[in-house]
Enzyme design. Structure first.
Site, PDB file in Angstrom:
ATOM      1  N   LYS A 225     119.628  20.102  54.496  1.00 13.04           N
ATOM      2  CA  LYS A 225     119.306  19.969  53.081  1.00 13.04           C
ATOM      3  C   LYS A 225     118.812  21.278  52.471  1.00 13.04           C
ATOM      4  O   LYS A 225     118.502  22.246  53.166  1.00 13.04           O
ATOM      5  CB  LYS A 225     118.278  18.852  52.877  1.00 13.04           C
ATOM      6  CG  LYS A 225     118.914  17.468  52.997  1.00 13.04           C
ATOM      7  CD  LYS A 225     117.991  16.354  52.567  1.00 13.04           C
ATOM      8  CE  LYS A 225     118.755  15.031  52.525  1.00 13.04           C
ATOM      9  NZ  LYS A 225     117.862  13.896  52.176  1.00 13.04           N
ATOM     10  N   ARG A 259     118.183  10.731  60.467  1.00 15.13           N
ATOM     11  CA  ARG A 259     119.508  10.621  59.852  1.00 15.13           C
ATOM     12  C   ARG A 259     120.105  12.025  59.801  1.00 15.13           C
ATOM     13  O   ARG A 259     119.576  12.908  59.124  1.00 15.13           O
ATOM     14  CB  ARG A 259     119.401  10.019  58.453  1.00 15.13           C
ATOM     15  CG  ARG A 259     120.748   9.793  57.766  1.00 15.13           C
ATOM     16  CD  ARG A 259     120.556   9.166  56.396  1.00 15.13           C
ATOM     17  NE  ARG A 259     121.837   8.879  55.768  1.00 15.13           N
ATOM     18  CZ  ARG A 259     122.516   9.727  54.989  1.00 15.13           C
ATOM     19  NH1 ARG A 259     122.019  10.949  54.763  1.00 15.13           N
ATOM     20  NH2 ARG A 259     123.666   9.388  54.452  1.00 15.13           N
TER      21      ARG A 259
END
Length: 279
Positions: A225, A259
């Site tokens: 991210k 995740r």
């Protein structure tokens, strides 16, 4: 109530006392990292097979891009892509545990009817009032994320008075509502990158253990991210090392499910974390 160490998946108990790996399956061309890489059924099955070989526990299938500023797509398009993908995966890998990554109750219901067994909702029920009704009916494990607004607006909704306290209050109210509706297996996701700046992401990670007060399992998704690649001045393609570093921080602060895009590295991180904490 103490935190449950198990969730009921297809009538079997999945123990969360040992952290689990959720592998990301993006069936969209618009995701920030690997969008468009799955162009055919062959691509999908190859990716699934690789993740299975590397030790994935759950496959998270999504057909709606939730990156900041992503284009809203029609529900029918999302439904078709998600259900077709689930059908193909379960035809070739029938024992796979699949979560459906959607905020739309209709898509979630279709996915569950085609063999998915967990719902992963970025909006915590805020973007579709029918989601909690569906969960009360189906009573499957529910992962709810903290987000303000939607993928189109969330980048402009990063103002908080006390961010972590607001996140805890958000989840506390929703957990209570879901419990009253009879939903048993609830997992929270603090939502790194969703209505949070890079700096807020690191603040949240530093205070992540405070969310243990909610006494429910926690999923974290920091994989590749912007808080990693922007901080390091690199690209998402170069952010695997940073992902591993932050995944370890997540585990040390109480995360039960990682995740990720990269299953092998996440599995190794968990193994080292467990070696470090077994005594």
């Amino acid at each position: 109530m103490t935190e449950s160490k198990f969730i009921n998946v297809k009538g079997k108990l999945m123990a969360l006392s040992s952290p689990k790996v959720m592998g990301i399956i993006n069936l969209t061309a618009d995701s920030f990292y690997d969008g468009g890489k799955i162009k055919s059924d062959k691509d999908l099955l190859s990716k699934v097979e690789k993740m299975m070989e590397e030790g994935v526990d759950i496959l998270d299938v999504g057909a709606y891009s939730s990156r900041p500023g992503a284009v809203d797509i029609p529900m029918r398009d999302e439904w078709d892509a998600a259900v077709d993908g689930i059908d193909s995966i379960l035809k070739h890998f029938p024992e796979t545990i699949i979560s459906i990554d959607t905020f739309r109750a209709t898509v979630a219901k279709g996915a569950l009817e085609h063999g998915a067994c967990i719902v992963n909702d970025i909006s915590g029920g805020n973007l579709d009032e029918g989601m909690f009704d569906l969960l009360a009916e189906m009573n499957v494990p529910y992962i709810m994320m903290h987000m303000k607004g939607n993928p189109q607006t969330m980048a402009n909704l990063t103002d908080y008075d006390h961010m972590v306290s607001e996140i805890i209050d958000y989840f506390n109210a929703k957990v209570k509502t879901l419990r009253k509706r009879g939903v048993k297996d609830i997992i929270i996701d603090p939502g790194f990158g969703f209505a949070k700046t890079k700096e807020q992401g690191f603040e949240l990670l530093n205070k992540l253990s405070l969310l243990k007060i909610l006494e429910v399992p926690m999923l974290c998704g920091v994989s590749r991210k912007s808080m990693i690649f922007k901080e390091l001045g690199i690209t998402p393609d170069e952010a695997l090392n940073g992902t591993t570093a932050l995944n370890m921080a997540c585990l040390m602060n109480g995360t039960s499910i990682l995740r990720v895009h990269d299953v092998k590295e996440a599995r190794e991180t968990i193994r080292l974390y467990e070696a470090m904490t077994k005594n």
